[in-house]
Design a protein around this motif. Structure first.
Motif, PDB file in Angstrom:
ATOM      1  N   HIS A   1      -8.384 -60.323 -61.167  1.00 27.94           N
ATOM      2  CA  HIS A   1      -7.137 -60.594 -61.885  1.00 27.94           C
ATOM      3  C   HIS A   1      -5.982 -60.960 -60.955  1.00 27.94           C
ATOM      4  O   HIS A   1      -4.880 -60.428 -61.063  1.00 27.94           O
TER       5      HIS A   1
ATOM      6  N   SER B   1       1.305 -60.826 -61.378  1.00 26.46           N
ATOM      7  CA  SER B   1       0.554 -59.589 -61.619  1.00 26.46           C
ATOM      8  C   SER B   1       0.785 -58.590 -60.492  1.00 26.46           C
ATOM      9  O   SER B   1       1.267 -58.937 -59.412  1.00 26.46           O
TER      10      SER B   1
ATOM     11  N   VAL C   1      -9.835 -60.649 -65.927  1.00 21.29           N
ATOM     12  CA  VAL C   1      -9.428 -59.253 -66.052  1.00 21.29           C
ATOM     13  C   VAL C   1     -10.416 -58.360 -65.320  1.00 21.29           C
ATOM     14  O   VAL C   1     -10.048 -57.398 -64.651  1.00 21.29           O
TER      15      VAL C   1
ATOM     16  N   THR D   1     -10.131 -61.703 -76.772  1.00 20.17           N
ATOM     17  CA  THR D   1      -8.902 -61.071 -76.295  1.00 20.17           C
ATOM     18  C   THR D   1      -8.872 -59.628 -76.791  1.00 20.17           C
ATOM     19  O   THR D   1      -8.978 -59.379 -77.991  1.00 20.17           O
TER      20      THR D   1
ATOM     21  N   PRO E   1      -6.909 -56.027 -77.283  1.00 20.45           N
ATOM     22  CA  PRO E   1      -5.551 -55.474 -77.326  1.00 20.45           C
ATOM     23  C   PRO E   1      -5.287 -54.552 -76.132  1.00 20.45           C
ATOM     24  O   PRO E   1      -6.187 -53.861 -75.650  1.00 20.45           O
ATOM     25  N   ARG E   2      -4.047 -54.548 -75.652  1.00 17.32           N
ATOM     26  CA  ARG E   2      -3.692 -53.715 -74.507  1.00 17.32           C
ATOM     27  C   ARG E   2      -3.866 -52.230 -74.790  1.00 17.32           C
ATOM     28  O   ARG E   2      -3.983 -51.420 -73.873  1.00 17.32           O
ATOM     29  N   SER E   3      -3.858 -51.869 -76.080  1.00 15.73           N
ATOM     30  CA  SER E   3      -4.012 -50.466 -76.453  1.00 15.73           C
ATOM     31  C   SER E   3      -5.438 -49.962 -76.247  1.00 15.73           C
ATOM     32  O   SER E   3      -5.689 -48.753 -76.322  1.00 15.73           O
TER      33      SER E   3
ATOM     34  N   GLU F   1      -9.034 -49.977 -73.799  1.00 13.36           N
ATOM     35  CA  GLU F   1      -9.620 -50.269 -72.502  1.00 13.36           C
ATOM     36  C   GLU F   1     -10.487 -51.520 -72.624  1.00 13.36           C
ATOM     37  O   GLU F   1     -11.296 -51.639 -73.541  1.00 13.36           O
ATOM     38  N   TRP F   2     -10.307 -52.446 -71.669  1.00 12.15           N
ATOM     39  CA  TRP F   2     -10.899 -53.778 -71.802  1.00 12.15           C
ATOM     40  C   TRP F   2     -12.419 -53.729 -71.961  1.00 12.15           C
ATOM     41  O   TRP F   2     -12.977 -54.355 -72.866  1.00 12.15           O
TER      42      TRP F   2
END
Length: 291
Positions: free
Chosen positions: A183, A188, A213, A231, A233-235, A237-238
């Motif tokens: 990333h 960043s 990411v 994609t 959400p940031r809420s 964990e990827w």
């Protein structure tokens, strides 16, 4: 009654009048040894392999330095300056191509395999990656090349204190340090860390990064039956979000580890990885093996 306006001015090949007509591509089988040029990149190489990757046929072209790159079959090539549309070989040509592939015996990274060669004693230079998944992917695709060169891949467990890791390694002549960062995009946290780290022994340290990411995302999504990586959400964990999207278990770390093994298992060669990762790893290998 006479036609006061004469003939239809739009009839015939009106587009080519007044300028040179654009040459049309002719179909040509991608036979082994045929030297072609990719129009978009200018890459010139001989055909060494044709395979189906990610649902599309690709042709592998080897340049005069022995480097190999993959391109989608179809139009966009030149042979002796004339445009051609490459097609998959058939019949006898397919057999000839298979023989050429066997003789070339390529590694997963696309380089020529060095047979019956023992792993070289490790040199002082190293390549560092952020975590276990990065290391396993590099090993799977470039492992043969690295063993021949005597290059060891080590894990950093993150880059938050990259400057300290560089100082601990003590780079110098004959002891180069290449670092692959996840990333690494403008603005960043990683970009700020790398900017500081690059001030330390710049002639002996090269820090490069890919935009993904996580290294999972460097695997072509088509290998997992997706058109693109989703994609998350940031809420969330990827990695857990990716597993949820794919319908895989994601409650425990064991689930995440199993998911990675499944993703890694879809990678057969460099053709299954995104160019943004391929270029960075190749550049790091060149850096640590050249003094």
């Amino acid at each position: 009654m006479s036609d006061r306006y004469g003939m239809d001015v739009l009839s015939g090949d009106w587009k080519s009048k007044g300028r040179l007509a654009r040459p049309t591509s002719r179909a040509m089988e991608a036979t082994p040894g045929t030297v072609v040029e990719d129009v978009e990149t200018g890459w010139v190489g001989a055909v060494v392999a044709v395979e189906k990757a990610g649902g599309v046929h690709v042709v592998h072209l080897e340049d005069r330095r022995g480097k190999v790159k993959a391109f989608p079959l179809g139009p966009g090539f030149l042979v002796d300056g004339a445009p051609v549309s490459l097609t998959a070989p058939k019949g006898a040509q397919r057999a000839a191509l298979a023989a050429a592939e066997k003789q070339a015996s390529r590694t997963a990274s696309g380089s020529v395999a060095v047979h019956d060669a023992k792993a070289r004693v490790a040199i002082g230079s190293r390549i560092f990656v952020e975590g276990r998944h990065d290391a396993e992917l590099v090993e799977k695709v470039w492992g043969h090349d690295l063993r021949v060169e005597g290059v060891v891949v080590e894990m950093l467990d993150g880059v938050d204190d990259l400057a300290a890791a560089i100082r601990d390694f003590a780079p110098g002549r004959g002891r180069r340090m290449g670092v692959l960062v996840d990333h690494l995009v403008p603005g960043s946290k990683e970009s700020r860390i790398v900017a500081e780290a690059n001030k330390i022994a710049p002639e002996h340290v090269l820090v490069l990064g890919h935009p993904y990411v996580d290294v999972w995302q460097s695997v072509r999504p088509q290998r997992l039956g997706m058109e693109a990586w989703p994609t998350i959400p940031r809420s969330m964990e990827w990695k857990r979000g990716i597993c949820a999207h794919l319908g895989w278990p994601h409650d425990s770390q064991t689930d995440i580890a199993r998911a990675w093994k499944q993703i890694l298992g879809t990678v057969r060669s460099y053709a299954d990885l995104e160019p943004a990762l391929l270029g960075r790893v190749e550049e790091l290998i060149d850096f640590v093996t050249t003094e």
